[in-house]
Enzyme design. Structure first.
Site, short mmCIF file in Angstrom:
data_model
loop_
_atom_site.label_atom_id
_atom_site.label_comp_id
_atom_site.label_asym_id
_atom_site.label_seq_id
_atom_site.Cartn_x
_atom_site.Cartn_y
_atom_site.Cartn_z
N TRP A 1 5.98 -3.92 -5.24
CA TRP A 1 6.59 -2.61 -5.48
C TRP A 1 8.07 -2.62 -5.19
CZ3 TRP A 1 4.34 0.01 -8.92
CH2 TRP A 1 2.95 -0.06 -9.06
N ASP B 1 10.00 4.08 0.06
CA ASP B 1 8.85 4.32 -0.82
C ASP B 1 7.60 4.34 0.05
OD1 ASP B 1 6.70 4.27 -2.51
OD2 ASP B 1 7.34 2.51 -3.65
N LYS C 1 -2.78 8.39 -3.17
CA LYS C 1 -3.35 7.55 -2.11
C LYS C 1 -3.69 8.40 -0.89
CE LYS C 1 -0.32 4.22 -4.11
NZ LYS C 1 -1.27 3.34 -4.79
N1 PMP Z 1 5.12 2.22 -4.87
C1 PMP Z 1 4.03 1.86 -4.19
C2 PMP Z 1 4.19 1.35 -2.79
C3 PMP Z 1 2.77 1.96 -4.78
O1 PMP Z 1 1.68 1.58 -4.12
C4 PMP Z 1 2.66 2.45 -6.10
C5 PMP Z 1 1.33 2.65 -6.81
N2 PMP Z 1 0.33 1.79 -6.51
C6 PMP Z 1 3.82 2.81 -6.78
C7 PMP Z 1 5.03 2.70 -6.14
C8 PMP Z 1 3.79 3.31 -8.18
O2 PMP Z 1 3.31 4.60 -8.15
P1 PMP Z 1 3.00 5.47 -9.45
O3 PMP Z 1 1.81 4.86 -10.09
O4 PMP Z 1 2.76 6.82 -8.87
O5 PMP Z 1 4.20 5.41 -10.31
#
Ligand code: PMP
Length: 356
Positions: free
Chosen positions: A102, A168, A192
């Site tokens: 991420w 994040d 989550k």
């Molecule tokens: N950042 C992290 C740490 C994540 O775990 C995720 C989703 N698994 C995201 C960003 C992306 O999130 P979204 O699907 O809401 O765009």
């Protein structure tokens, strides 16, 4: 009805109490004669739901008055672009720490808008504060406190001096108390630890607003969203409402300090069961292991499919690891009951005894 223990990384399990309350209120919210999904977002009923959710979140996280709380759409991934658009504020550079999948996505998107200095890179561990190559004249430092895929979590909050820290927190928000004032901005996709997919939370310090990159879409402008109480357009009303129910439940259960205690106990049970056994392994540096996402491998990957099938029969689902890393992953957010963790640990021991 029989509910399973769902170890999905997201969309993840929601608290059963919340689902039941939403069910009870689905057709007629508090005598309004309609579902929250059918309400005008500008009507007094929804305005009260929205305001109460924000107030409860502010109380839970101890969010100071000098921060805006935005209830947005587009997922955490949209923020990867919105962050440089809003927070560069005339500067051309930002620091990013890269600890996994991420972080990499956030870096890739930021590179479209500015020069990115990778302040540190680490795999299956986090860099120490002393290893951060902080680059002086940057707009902000971005990091991912918990890497959902690798299961790597920072045991500390980076120190950045006057440089705003951007986090994040998609997979760690609401799992423990944090000092919000240490951050310039915190953001998280809801699916989550907050509520259903479709809602994205942004918590941002006032003084960082109002100097966006030219051509920033209106929908990505935090100042516009803040001025309009996140209602510049139609907000994700049902997700906002459900998140509000989750916040109320967390308050009832003893707030974030209580969550932290339960979380630590649950994570320890899973890691202990991995470490006790020759059959299971976790590749992460022990001090940086995630409280939320526990990846693990079996000694013999040929048994992966059987492990997943048998776990499913035992009511333990979505344990397959992310396609990029393989193996297994147990995500144990707030809504995973301790009984679910106990059932997983018992199943793992039994499987290893029979098949190991
Ligand atoms: N950042 C992290 C740490 C994540 O775990 C995720 C989703 N698994 C995201 C960003 C992306 O999130 P979204 O699907 O809401 O765009």
């Amino acid at each position: 009805m029989s509910r399973v223990y769902n170890f999905s990384a997201g969309p993840a399990a929601l608290p059963e109490e919340v689902l039941q309350q939403a069910q009870a209120e689905l057709l007629d919210w508090h005598g309004s004669g309609m579902s929250v999904m059918e309400m005008s977002h500008r009507g007094k009923e929804f305005m009260s739901i929205a305001a109460e959710a924000e107030a409860d979140l502010r109380e839970l996280m101890g969010i100071p008055e000098s921060y805006k709380v935005l209830f947005l759409q587009g997922g955490a991934s949209s923020q990867f672009a919105a962050i440089p658009m809003n927070l560069l504020r005339g500067k051309g550079r930002a620091d990013y720490i890269n600890t996994g999948s991420w972080s990499k996505k956030a870096i890739g998107e930021a590179k479209r808008y500015c020069e990115v200095n990778v302040a540190a890179e680490a795999s299956m561990k986090t860099p120490a504060q002393s290893e951060l190559n902080l680059n002086g004249d940057v707009a902000y430092l971005h990091y991912t406190p918990n890497e959902t895929i690798q299961g790597v979590e920072f045991p500390y909050i980076p120190e950045t001096g006057d440089v705003p820290l951007v986090a994040d927190m998609s997979s760690t928000i609401l799992s423990r108390p944090i000092g919000v004032s240490r951050f310039g901005m915190i953001y998280a996709g809801a699916q989550k630890n907050i509520g259903p997919a479709g809602l994205t939370l942004v918590i941002v310090r006032d003084d960082l607003l109002g100097n966006v990159l030219e051509n920033t879409p209106t929908m990505f402008n935090y100042a516009t969203m803040a001025e309009n109480d996140s209602m510049y357009n139609t907000p994700p009303t049902f997700g906002w409402y459900l998140a509000g129910l989750v916040f109320k439940l967390l308050k009832k259960k003893g707030c974030l300090a209580a969550m932290a205690e339960i979380k630590e106990r649950k994570a320890k049970k899973v890691y202990d069961s991995i470490d006790r056994s020759e059959f299971y392994a976790n590749p992460v540096n022990p001090a940086d292991r995630s409280w939320m996402n526990v990846p693990f491998t079996l000694a013999n990957a040929d048994l992966d499919a059987d492990f997943l099938a048998e776990a499913k029969s035992a009511g333990l689902v979505t344990l397959k690891g992310h396609r990029s890393v393989g193996g297994m992953r147990a995500s144990i957010y707030n809504a995973m009951p301790e009984a679910g963790v106990d059932a997983l640990v018992a199943f793992m021991a039994d499987f290893a005894r029979r098949r190991g």
